[in-house]
Design an enzyme around this catalytic site. Structure first.
Site, PDB file in Angstrom:
ATOM      1  N   LYS A  32      17.525 -17.417  21.476  1.00 39.52           N
ATOM      2  CA  LYS A  32      18.842 -16.799  21.322  1.00 39.52           C
ATOM      3  C   LYS A  32      19.498 -16.658  22.692  1.00 39.52           C
ATOM      4  O   LYS A  32      18.895 -16.168  23.643  1.00 39.52           O
ATOM      5  CB  LYS A  32      18.695 -15.416  20.677  1.00 39.52           C
ATOM      6  CG  LYS A  32      20.024 -14.719  20.445  1.00 39.52           C
ATOM      7  CD  LYS A  32      19.860 -13.472  19.596  1.00 39.52           C
ATOM      8  CE  LYS A  32      19.508 -12.244  20.381  1.00 39.52           C
ATOM      9  NZ  LYS A  32      20.517 -11.815  21.365  1.00 39.52           N
ATOM     10  N   ASP A  59      24.468 -15.949  20.219  1.00 42.68           N
ATOM     11  CA  ASP A  59      24.725 -14.564  19.800  1.00 42.68           C
ATOM     12  C   ASP A  59      25.870 -13.979  20.626  1.00 42.68           C
ATOM     13  O   ASP A  59      25.662 -13.197  21.543  1.00 42.68           O
ATOM     14  CB  ASP A  59      23.423 -13.758  19.990  1.00 42.68           C
ATOM     15  CG  ASP A  59      23.573 -12.282  19.669  1.00 42.68           C
ATOM     16  OD1 ASP A  59      24.485 -11.908  18.919  1.00 42.68           O
ATOM     17  OD2 ASP A  59      22.747 -11.493  20.178  1.00 42.68           O
ATOM     18  N   LYS A  61      28.626 -12.708  18.952  1.00 40.20           N
ATOM     19  CA  LYS A  61      29.239 -11.689  18.072  1.00 40.20           C
ATOM     20  C   LYS A  61      30.762 -11.698  18.170  1.00 40.20           C
ATOM     21  O   LYS A  61      31.387 -10.720  18.573  1.00 40.20           O
ATOM     22  CB  LYS A  61      28.717 -10.291  18.423  1.00 40.20           C
ATOM     23  CG  LYS A  61      27.214 -10.135  18.342  1.00 40.20           C
ATOM     24  CD  LYS A  61      26.809  -8.692  18.617  1.00 40.20           C
ATOM     25  CE  LYS A  61      25.315  -8.516  18.625  1.00 40.20           C
ATOM     26  NZ  LYS A  61      24.670  -9.115  19.809  1.00 40.20           N
ATOM     27  N   ASP A  64      37.654 -10.811  16.866  1.00 41.32           N
ATOM     28  CA  ASP A  64      39.001 -10.940  17.440  1.00 41.32           C
ATOM     29  C   ASP A  64      39.941 -11.248  16.276  1.00 41.32           C
ATOM     30  O   ASP A  64      39.528 -11.185  15.107  1.00 41.32           O
ATOM     31  CB  ASP A  64      38.996 -12.073  18.489  1.00 41.32           C
ATOM     32  CG  ASP A  64      40.007 -11.834  19.599  1.00 41.32           C
ATOM     33  OD1 ASP A  64      41.168 -11.504  19.269  1.00 41.32           O
ATOM     34  OD2 ASP A  64      39.658 -11.997  20.784  1.00 41.32           O
ATOM     35  N   THR A 123      21.725  -2.448  15.707  1.00 42.25           N
ATOM     36  CA  THR A 123      20.481  -1.691  15.537  1.00 42.25           C
ATOM     37  C   THR A 123      20.357  -0.545  16.537  1.00 42.25           C
ATOM     38  O   THR A 123      19.456   0.275  16.440  1.00 42.25           O
ATOM     39  CB  THR A 123      19.266  -2.630  15.665  1.00 42.25           C
ATOM     40  OG1 THR A 123      19.517  -3.577  16.698  1.00 42.25           O
ATOM     41  CG2 THR A 123      19.011  -3.380  14.380  1.00 42.25           C
ATOM     42  N   ARG A 216      13.050  -7.751  24.700  1.00 40.88           N
ATOM     43  CA  ARG A 216      12.239  -7.061  25.713  1.00 40.88           C
ATOM     44  C   ARG A 216      10.738  -6.984  25.454  1.00 40.88           C
ATOM     45  O   ARG A 216       9.969  -7.136  26.403  1.00 40.88           O
ATOM     46  CB  ARG A 216      12.845  -5.671  25.987  1.00 40.88           C
ATOM     47  CG  ARG A 216      14.129  -5.767  26.790  1.00 40.88           C
ATOM     48  CD  ARG A 216      14.950  -4.508  26.721  1.00 40.88           C
ATOM     49  NE  ARG A 216      15.556  -4.331  25.394  1.00 40.88           N
ATOM     50  CZ  ARG A 216      16.359  -3.326  25.070  1.00 40.88           C
ATOM     51  NH1 ARG A 216      16.644  -2.401  25.966  1.00 40.88           N
ATOM     52  NH2 ARG A 216      16.874  -3.243  23.863  1.00 40.88           N
TER      53      ARG A 216
HETATM   54  O1  C5P Z   1      15.240  -6.494  23.757  1.00 37.76           O
HETATM   55  P1  C5P Z   1      15.466  -6.419  22.272  1.00 37.76           P
HETATM   56  O2  C5P Z   1      14.261  -6.877  21.468  1.00 37.76           O
HETATM   57  O3  C5P Z   1      16.005  -5.075  21.841  1.00 37.76           O
HETATM   58  O4  C5P Z   1      16.619  -7.499  22.014  1.00 37.76           O
HETATM   59  C1  C5P Z   1      17.318  -7.575  20.810  1.00 37.76           C
HETATM   60  C2  C5P Z   1      18.381  -8.610  20.955  1.00 37.76           C
HETATM   61  O5  C5P Z   1      19.066  -8.729  19.728  1.00 37.76           O
HETATM   62  C3  C5P Z   1      19.441  -8.310  22.020  1.00 37.76           C
HETATM   63  O6  C5P Z   1      19.803  -9.532  22.613  1.00 37.76           O
HETATM   64  C4  C5P Z   1      20.606  -7.745  21.237  1.00 37.76           C
HETATM   65  O7  C5P Z   1      21.837  -8.070  21.835  1.00 37.76           O
HETATM   66  C5  C5P Z   1      20.451  -8.501  19.907  1.00 37.76           C
HETATM   67  N1  C5P Z   1      21.033  -7.856  18.745  1.00 37.76           N
HETATM   68  C6  C5P Z   1      20.726  -6.579  18.347  1.00 37.76           C
HETATM   69  N2  C5P Z   1      21.315  -6.023  17.243  1.00 37.76           N
HETATM   70  C7  C5P Z   1      22.187  -6.724  16.532  1.00 37.76           C
HETATM   71  C8  C5P Z   1      22.501  -8.039  16.922  1.00 37.76           C
HETATM   72  C9  C5P Z   1      21.893  -8.579  18.030  1.00 37.76           C
HETATM   73  O8  C5P Z   1      19.889  -5.930  18.966  1.00 37.76           O
HETATM   74  N3  C5P Z   1      22.712  -6.196  15.426  1.00 37.76           N
END
Ligand code: C5P
Length: 244
Positions: A32, A59, A61, A64, A123, A216
């Site tokens: 991603k 990603d 998102k 607009d 989330t 992460r």
């Molecule tokens: O580091 P972590 O596991 O929290 O990363 C989650 C990834 O998913 C991040 O890149 C975040 O921008 C993305 N994301 C998210 N929630 C969403 C859509 C995308 O956490 N609803």
């Protein structure tokens, strides 16, 4: 579908991304690319991944006016990504414009149409934070409402928290694609970062996620490769899921 694991390349530059991709390449088919890396590198990161025969989830998102999102969707299609996303709160017209533009562009280029996902509620949101944005609905009701709009607009699926997977599946049917971030290893202490509505990889797969997005817990681990291997074997051992 060979692989359900999507690794989030939330890193600052191409060099760091390349190192991670090469380390994880034997284990991961889909990466991603989000706003941090894409802003830094532009399409170079997409080319790098495609040269290594990897699929890309772009990603960004999009949110607009419908015309702008339609043109962005066209541009994402031209990049040849596997999936990209738009915000459900952008509204039905915006999402329909994205779907139509994507289909048209893919047809013109004679390539496979990218999957388009709608983001429901990030989330990182909890009930209190949702209230603070002026929305009086409960999280579940709001997520379901957005997911139904996303489906009505003709998108392929949603990005949703692992905690909402079951009821979304019940309400939206088997073929709607569910992608879930907010994945944390069992031992990670809660409240350590910004993700609020979380689950372990195993729980998310058991609850019906088609894809899990992990950032992460893997990319910030001392050994990303070992962390990815651990994640894959934890899911396999408990769910007999062979797709990871
Ligand atoms: O580091 P972590 O596991 O929290 O990363 C989650 C990834 O998913 C991040 O890149 C975040 O921008 C993305 N994301 C998210 N929630 C969403 C859509 C995308 O956490 N609803």
């Amino acid at each position: 579908m060979k692989n359900k694991l999507i690794i989030s390349l939330d890193v600052p530059n191409l060099r760091t991304a390349e190192r991670l991709v090469d380390e994880l390449s034997p284990l991961v088919e889909i990466f991603k690319v989000g706003s941090q890396l894409f802003t830094a590198t532009g399409p170079k990161i997409i080319d790098l991944l495609h040269k290594r025969k990897k699929e890309v989830f772009l990603d960004l998102k999009f949110h607009d006016i419908p015309h702008t999102v339609a043109e962005a969707a066209r541009a994402a299609t031209r990049l040849g990504v596997f999936m990209f996303n738009v915000h459900g709160i952008g509204g039905l017209k915006m999402m329909q414009a994205a779907a139509k533009a994507t289909e048209g562009e893919a047809e013109k280029l004679k390539i496979k149409k990218p999957l388009i996902l709608g983001v429901t509620l990030l989330t990182s949101f909890d009930e209190q934070m949702l209230k603070e944005t002026g929305v009086s609905k409960q999280i579940d009701d709001y997520v379901l409402y957005l997911a139904q709009e996303i489906k009505k607009a003709g998108l392929d699926g949603v990005v949703a928290s692992p905690q909402e997977l079951r009821f979304l599946r019940e309400n939206l049917g088997e073929s709607f694609i569910m992608v879930t971030p907010g994945i944390r290893f069992p031992r990670a202490s809660s409240g350590e970062d910004d993700q609020k509505r979380i689950a372990t990889p195993k729980e998310a797969i058991k609850n019906g996620a088609d894809y899990i997005v992990v950032g992460r817990p893997i990319i910030a681990a001392e050994s990303p490769k070992e962390a990815a291997e651990q994640l894959i074997s934890s899911v396999r051992s408990e769910t007999s899921d062979k797709a990871l």
